[in-house]
Design a protein around this motif. Sequence first.
Motif, PDB file in Angstrom:
ATOM      1  N   ASP A 379      -5.370  -5.038   0.759  1.00  0.00           N
ATOM      2  CA  ASP A 379      -4.698  -4.981   1.974  1.00  0.00           C
ATOM      3  C   ASP A 379      -3.112  -5.162   1.557  1.00  0.00           C
ATOM      4  OD1 ASP A 379      -6.693  -4.783   3.843  1.00  0.00           O
ATOM      5  OD2 ASP A 379      -6.699  -6.742   4.470  1.00  0.00           O
ATOM      6  N   ALA A 380      -2.954  -5.999   0.653  1.00  0.00           N
ATOM      7  CA  ALA A 380      -1.414  -6.082   0.212  1.00  0.00           C
ATOM      8  C   ALA A 380      -0.964  -4.950  -0.604  1.00  0.00           C
ATOM      9  CB  ALA A 380      -1.475  -7.549  -0.696  1.00  0.00           C
ATOM     10  N   VAL A 381      -2.017  -4.619  -1.355  1.00  0.00           N
ATOM     11  CA  VAL A 381      -1.613  -3.312  -2.412  1.00  0.00           C
ATOM     12  C   VAL A 381      -1.207  -2.208  -1.567  1.00  0.00           C
ATOM     13  CG1 VAL A 381      -2.303  -1.830  -4.170  1.00  0.00           C
ATOM     14  CG2 VAL A 381      -2.951  -4.140  -4.339  1.00  0.00           C
ATOM     15  N   GLU A 382      -1.945  -1.986  -0.369  1.00  0.00           N
ATOM     16  CA  GLU A 382      -1.747  -0.782   0.492  1.00  0.00           C
ATOM     17  C   GLU A 382      -0.510  -0.813   1.286  1.00  0.00           C
ATOM     18  OE1 GLU A 382      -5.329  -0.774   2.768  1.00  0.00           O
ATOM     19  OE2 GLU A 382      -6.073   0.630   1.643  1.00  0.00           O
ATOM     20  N   LEU A 383       0.380  -1.948   1.178  1.00  0.00           N
ATOM     21  CA  LEU A 383       1.585  -1.986   1.652  1.00  0.00           C
ATOM     22  C   LEU A 383       2.741  -1.444   0.819  1.00  0.00           C
ATOM     23  CD1 LEU A 383       1.933  -5.930   2.702  1.00  0.00           C
ATOM     24  CD2 LEU A 383       1.347  -3.831   4.224  1.00  0.00           C
ATOM     25  N   VAL A 384       2.306  -1.050  -0.365  1.00  0.00           N
ATOM     26  CA  VAL A 384       3.133  -0.217  -1.299  1.00  0.00           C
ATOM     27  C   VAL A 384       3.000   1.445  -0.947  1.00  0.00           C
ATOM     28  CG1 VAL A 384       3.571   0.388  -3.636  1.00  0.00           C
ATOM     29  CG2 VAL A 384       2.779  -1.771  -3.059  1.00  0.00           C
ATOM     30  N   GLU A 385       4.047   1.975  -0.547  1.00  0.00           N
ATOM     31  CA  GLU A 385       3.817   3.271   0.128  1.00  0.00           C
ATOM     32  C   GLU A 385       3.866   4.378  -0.940  1.00  0.00           C
ATOM     33  OE1 GLU A 385       7.683   3.815   2.218  1.00  0.00           O
ATOM     34  OE2 GLU A 385       7.243   2.396   3.914  1.00  0.00           O
ATOM     35  N   ASP A 386       4.454   4.238  -1.938  1.00  0.00           N
ATOM     36  CA  ASP A 386       4.212   5.379  -3.113  1.00  0.00           C
ATOM     37  C   ASP A 386       3.007   5.266  -3.639  1.00  0.00           C
ATOM     38  OD1 ASP A 386       4.839   6.076  -6.129  1.00  0.00           O
ATOM     39  OD2 ASP A 386       6.344   7.041  -4.774  1.00  0.00           O
ATOM     40  N   VAL A 387       2.353   6.463  -3.864  1.00  0.00           N
ATOM     41  CA  VAL A 387       0.823   6.678  -4.361  1.00  0.00           C
ATOM     42  C   VAL A 387       0.904   6.267  -5.658  1.00  0.00           C
ATOM     43  CG1 VAL A 387      -0.966   8.259  -4.739  1.00  0.00           C
ATOM     44  CG2 VAL A 387       0.415   8.348  -2.488  1.00  0.00           C
ATOM     45  N   THR A 388       1.846   6.855  -6.528  1.00  0.00           N
ATOM     46  CA  THR A 388       1.864   6.639  -7.637  1.00  0.00           C
ATOM     47  C   THR A 388       2.108   5.135  -8.070  1.00  0.00           C
ATOM     48  OG1 THR A 388       3.031   8.607  -8.417  1.00  0.00           O
ATOM     49  CG2 THR A 388       3.037   7.103 -10.130  1.00  0.00           C
ATOM     50  N   LEU A 389       2.950   4.394  -7.656  1.00  0.00           N
ATOM     51  CA  LEU A 389       2.905   2.973  -7.578  1.00  0.00           C
ATOM     52  C   LEU A 389       1.675   2.094  -7.389  1.00  0.00           C
ATOM     53  CD1 LEU A 389       6.604   2.231  -6.439  1.00  0.00           C
ATOM     54  CD2 LEU A 389       5.807   2.195  -8.628  1.00  0.00           C
ATOM     55  N   ARG A 390       1.046   2.592  -6.314  1.00  0.00           N
ATOM     56  CA  ARG A 390      -0.192   2.039  -5.890  1.00  0.00           C
ATOM     57  C   ARG A 390      -1.220   2.117  -7.165  1.00  0.00           C
ATOM     58  NH1 ARG A 390       0.218   4.106  -0.559  1.00  0.00           N
ATOM     59  NH2 ARG A 390      -1.560   5.520  -1.097  1.00  0.00           N
ATOM     60  N   ASP A 391      -1.125   3.129  -7.747  1.00  0.00           N
ATOM     61  CA  ASP A 391      -2.225   3.715  -8.817  1.00  0.00           C
ATOM     62  C   ASP A 391      -1.928   2.662  -9.858  1.00  0.00           C
ATOM     63  OD1 ASP A 391      -4.393   5.273 -10.089  1.00  0.00           O
ATOM     64  OD2 ASP A 391      -2.473   5.893 -11.318  1.00  0.00           O
ATOM     65  N   LEU A 392      -0.934   2.576 -10.232  1.00  0.00           N
ATOM     66  CA  LEU A 392      -0.389   1.608 -11.332  1.00  0.00           C
ATOM     67  C   LEU A 392      -0.756   0.164 -11.315  1.00  0.00           C
ATOM     68  CD1 LEU A 392       3.157   2.970 -12.125  1.00  0.00           C
ATOM     69  CD2 LEU A 392       1.400   3.303 -13.710  1.00  0.00           C
ATOM     70  N   LEU A 393      -0.683  -0.226  -9.873  1.00  0.00           N
ATOM     71  CA  LEU A 393      -1.011  -1.503  -9.578  1.00  0.00           C
ATOM     72  C   LEU A 393      -2.541  -1.611  -9.515  1.00  0.00           C
ATOM     73  CD1 LEU A 393       1.403  -2.405  -6.480  1.00  0.00           C
ATOM     74  CD2 LEU A 393       1.205  -3.690  -8.633  1.00  0.00           C
ATOM     75  N   LEU A 394      -3.225  -0.624  -9.244  1.00  0.00           N
ATOM     76  CA  LEU A 394      -4.657  -0.682  -9.320  1.00  0.00           C
ATOM     77  C   LEU A 394      -5.020  -0.792 -10.822  1.00  0.00           C
ATOM     78  CD1 LEU A 394      -5.719   1.338  -6.289  1.00  0.00           C
ATOM     79  CD2 LEU A 394      -5.778  -1.073  -6.368  1.00  0.00           C
ATOM     80  N   ARG A 395      -4.191   0.145 -11.405  1.00  0.00           N
ATOM     81  CA  ARG A 395      -4.816   0.039 -12.924  1.00  0.00           C
ATOM     82  C   ARG A 395      -4.555  -1.140 -13.655  1.00  0.00           C
ATOM     83  NH1 ARG A 395      -1.482   5.035 -14.878  1.00  0.00           N
ATOM     84  NH2 ARG A 395      -1.761   4.051 -16.781  1.00  0.00           N
ATOM     85  N   SER A 396      -3.539  -1.980 -13.198  1.00  0.00           N
ATOM     86  CA  SER A 396      -3.095  -3.271 -13.922  1.00  0.00           C
ATOM     87  C   SER A 396      -4.325  -4.300 -13.501  1.00  0.00           C
ATOM     88  CB  SER A 396      -1.728  -3.633 -13.443  1.00  0.00           C
ATOM     89  OG  SER A 396      -1.408  -4.486 -14.039  1.00  0.00           O
ATOM     90  N   PHE A 397      -4.919  -4.005 -12.493  1.00  0.00           N
ATOM     91  CA  PHE A 397      -5.758  -5.046 -11.961  1.00  0.00           C
ATOM     92  C   PHE A 397      -7.023  -5.055 -13.015  1.00  0.00           C
ATOM     93  CE2 PHE A 397      -4.650  -5.154  -7.161  1.00  0.00           C
ATOM     94  CZ  PHE A 397      -3.552  -5.938  -7.535  1.00  0.00           C
ATOM     95  N   VAL A 398      -7.173  -3.748 -13.261  1.00  0.00           N
ATOM     96  CA  VAL A 398      -8.560  -3.730 -14.035  1.00  0.00           C
ATOM     97  C   VAL A 398      -8.289  -3.656 -15.742  1.00  0.00           C
ATOM     98  CG1 VAL A 398      -9.884  -2.684 -12.165  1.00  0.00           C
ATOM     99  CG2 VAL A 398      -8.617  -1.501 -13.843  1.00  0.00           C
ATOM    100  N   SER A 399      -6.887  -3.465 -16.079  1.00  0.00           N
ATOM    101  CA  SER A 399      -6.561  -3.220 -17.636  1.00  0.00           C
ATOM    102  C   SER A 399      -6.609  -4.680 -18.236  1.00  0.00           C
ATOM    103  CB  SER A 399      -5.677  -2.328 -17.653  1.00  0.00           C
ATOM    104  OG  SER A 399      -4.371  -2.826 -17.017  1.00  0.00           O
TER     105      SER A 399
END
Length: 399
Positions: A379-399
Amino acid sequence: MTQATLPAAPALDAFVARAAEAGHVSIDALKQVGVPTRRVEAWRYTPLRAVSAIAWSAAPVVTQADVEAVLATLPLPETGHRAVFGNGRVVQADLPPCAQALPALSEAASEAGRFSVLLNDVLASDGVALRVPAGQDAGFLTLANITKGTDVSAHLHHRIVLEDGASLTLYEVNAGEGRYLTNPRLSIEVGRGARLQHVKIQRDSADAFHLAFVSAKVSGEGVYNSFTLNQGSALARHEVAATLAESHAEVHINGVQRVDGERLNDLTSFIHHAAPDCNSRQTVKTVLSENGQGVFQGKILVDRIAQKTDGYQMNQALLLSEKAQINSKPELEIYADDVKCSHGATVGALDDEQLFYLRSRGVPAAEARDILVQAFLLDAVELVEDVTLRDLLLRSFVS
């Protein structure tokens, strides 16, 4: 009865000595403020004993190969421009073509008493300093602060000004190797109708200390939209002071903290509504495991002139261990009478029924827990509007 003296702070002595060597005029102010203790309310939950016990020296020059080795471990975009700093020095400076050089900014009086700001003031090295002209879109800029060494410190000061109608997407990443102190500062001005999207990932060494300060002044109809991911350092504090200076300005200060081991991560914010008809939003989620400690301190100040203010603040924590700890301190200080402001905080554990459901479908226990944690943070990550930025955050969670 004599008053007990406080223990010596080798860190402050080392900082003062370096400032004196450079001939800096603000040494006395740094001495007067000193290294904050628990007696200072703003630092009550984030003690700096470990920081003050070390005589930090200046960070040495690092090779580009050393910096690239750290960058290779980070989630980075494949496109856009990039500015990279190693131990407080420029390694790469590929700035947007439309960006203009920015002269040094004078210190803001409201920041004068803040320890990390004073420390950065007396020891700062020049970081990114750019101005985006009116009406220009500067695109995507990656700003990487890499630190490496033992008992060394770096103090970069970045400055960004967006003129009226300008825009910029800023991806900031902090990482390194060794035991060090990094104290980056970012000064931001958002002009009328301008827009800055700012995502920061803090993944410094598990033995490092990270003290960061962001100041943002937002003019009418301007937007400062930020998101911070704290998931590194032995002790990390990300502090934001944002001022909504003219009508119809917006500020979003959202974030996620993931804390394990013996680490402590702190997200502190001060949002100042200094004009009418402005909106601010803040959602911070913290996941704590083992002996991890999380801190959230968020204050919204609404001036008497700031009628029609709409301010929202929420802090939620998920405890995965009985020894984990969260300290949450949301605050409202309101002097206007026509406002809509709210704040709240929740603390909980994983839902046993949801865990049982996933386990009954054959999902291993560790994976089931990860799925529920990711759902909590989404829910918090989805507050980031830019798709590229959201993808970088999600990648950071699992890397």
